[in-house]
Design a protein around this motif. Structure first.
Motif, PDB file in Angstrom:
ATOM      1  N   ASP A 101       0.667  -1.240  -0.015  1.00 24.93           N
ATOM      2  CA  ASP A 101       0.000   0.133   0.023  1.00 24.93           C
ATOM      3  C   ASP A 101       0.817   1.307   0.034  1.00 24.93           C
ATOM      4  OD1 ASP A 101      -2.648   1.269   0.207  1.00 24.93           O
ATOM      5  OD2 ASP A 101      -2.246   1.509   2.132  1.00 24.93           O
ATOM      6  N   THR A 142       4.500   0.566   1.249  1.00 25.73           N
ATOM      7  CA  THR A 142       4.431  -0.223   2.361  1.00 25.73           C
ATOM      8  C   THR A 142       4.241  -1.580   2.273  1.00 25.73           C
ATOM      9  OG1 THR A 142       3.927   2.032   3.472  1.00 25.73           O
ATOM     10  CG2 THR A 142       3.741   0.058   4.923  1.00 25.73           C
ATOM     11  N   VAL A 163       2.116  -4.679   3.566  1.00 20.95           N
ATOM     12  CA  VAL A 163       1.108  -4.962   4.599  1.00 20.95           C
ATOM     13  C   VAL A 163       0.831  -6.457   4.438  1.00 20.95           C
ATOM     14  CG1 VAL A 163      -1.351  -4.501   4.930  1.00 20.95           C
ATOM     15  CG2 VAL A 163       0.184  -2.685   3.772  1.00 20.95           C
ATOM     16  N   GLN A 174      -2.140  -8.809   5.914  1.00 23.05           N
ATOM     17  CA  GLN A 174      -3.448  -8.911   6.311  1.00 23.05           C
ATOM     18  C   GLN A 174      -3.577 -10.278   6.980  1.00 23.05           C
ATOM     19  OE1 GLN A 174      -5.572  -5.454   3.829  1.00 23.05           O
ATOM     20  NE2 GLN A 174      -5.917  -7.343   3.326  1.00 23.05           N
ATOM     21  N   SER A 231      -3.914  -6.287  10.580  1.00 22.80           N
ATOM     22  CA  SER A 231      -3.004  -5.994   9.462  1.00 22.80           C
ATOM     23  C   SER A 231      -1.528  -5.609  10.241  1.00 22.80           C
ATOM     24  CB  SER A 231      -3.388  -5.001   8.660  1.00 22.80           C
ATOM     25  OG  SER A 231      -4.311  -5.438   7.696  1.00 22.80           O
ATOM     26  N   GLU A 235       1.797  -3.576   9.117  1.00 20.27           N
ATOM     27  CA  GLU A 235       2.365  -2.652   8.229  1.00 20.27           C
ATOM     28  C   GLU A 235       3.637  -2.534   8.459  1.00 20.27           C
ATOM     29  OE1 GLU A 235       0.402   0.993   6.720  1.00 20.27           O
ATOM     30  OE2 GLU A 235      -1.491   0.085   7.412  1.00 20.27           O
TER      31      GLU A 235
END
Length: 134
Positions: A114, A117, A119, A121, A131, A133
């Motif tokens: 994202d 970044t 991530v 989940q 999540s 990050e």
């Protein structure tokens, strides 16, 4: 009538949080707020979120042990404590609660990106949990 509406709102709010056992834990949520508020303060900061940002369909997912989720959270806490060593937060309580919620389970880890970044989940079956990050 007004009291009835307020009561119904409170009940629905509680039921929303009760759906996610990770988010409903006070210590875990307090630690997640601290990680989120420090996300821009130091390099390699990691955050713990309860919102599903990315569509699961577009992510690379695989089943793994819950130990990997614990490792990600410990890494996030270590980074935070390295930068804020005097901060008194319920780190031990959050880790113990997370361990008791997830212990012995295989979880689905879905990796995405994202805005540059990473991530992760994390799901238990079809249930989105949280999540991480970086």
């Amino acid at each position: 009538m007004k009291n009835l509406i307020i009561l119904l709102f409170l009940i629905s709010s509680v039921s929303i949080f009760a759906k996610n056992p990770v988010k409903s834990n006070r210590a875990i949520e307090e630690v997640s707020w601290a990680l989120e508020s420090a996300r821009w303060d130091y390099d390699q900061a990691m955050t713990l979120n309860f919102e599903e940002f990315l569509g699961k369909d577009s992510l690379d997912c695989e089943m793994r042990s819950y130990d990997e989720a614990m490792t990600l959270i410990r890494k996030a806490i270590r980074g935070f404590r390295g930068y804020f060593p005097d901060e008194e937060l319920p780190f031990s309580e959050a880790l113990a609660a997370l361990d008791s919620i997830l212990a012995g389970q295989d979880l689905e880890y879905c990796l995405g990106e994202d805005y540059g970044t990473k991530v992760w989940q994390i799901y238990r079956g079809s249930e989105y949990l949280f999540s991480v990050e970086q």
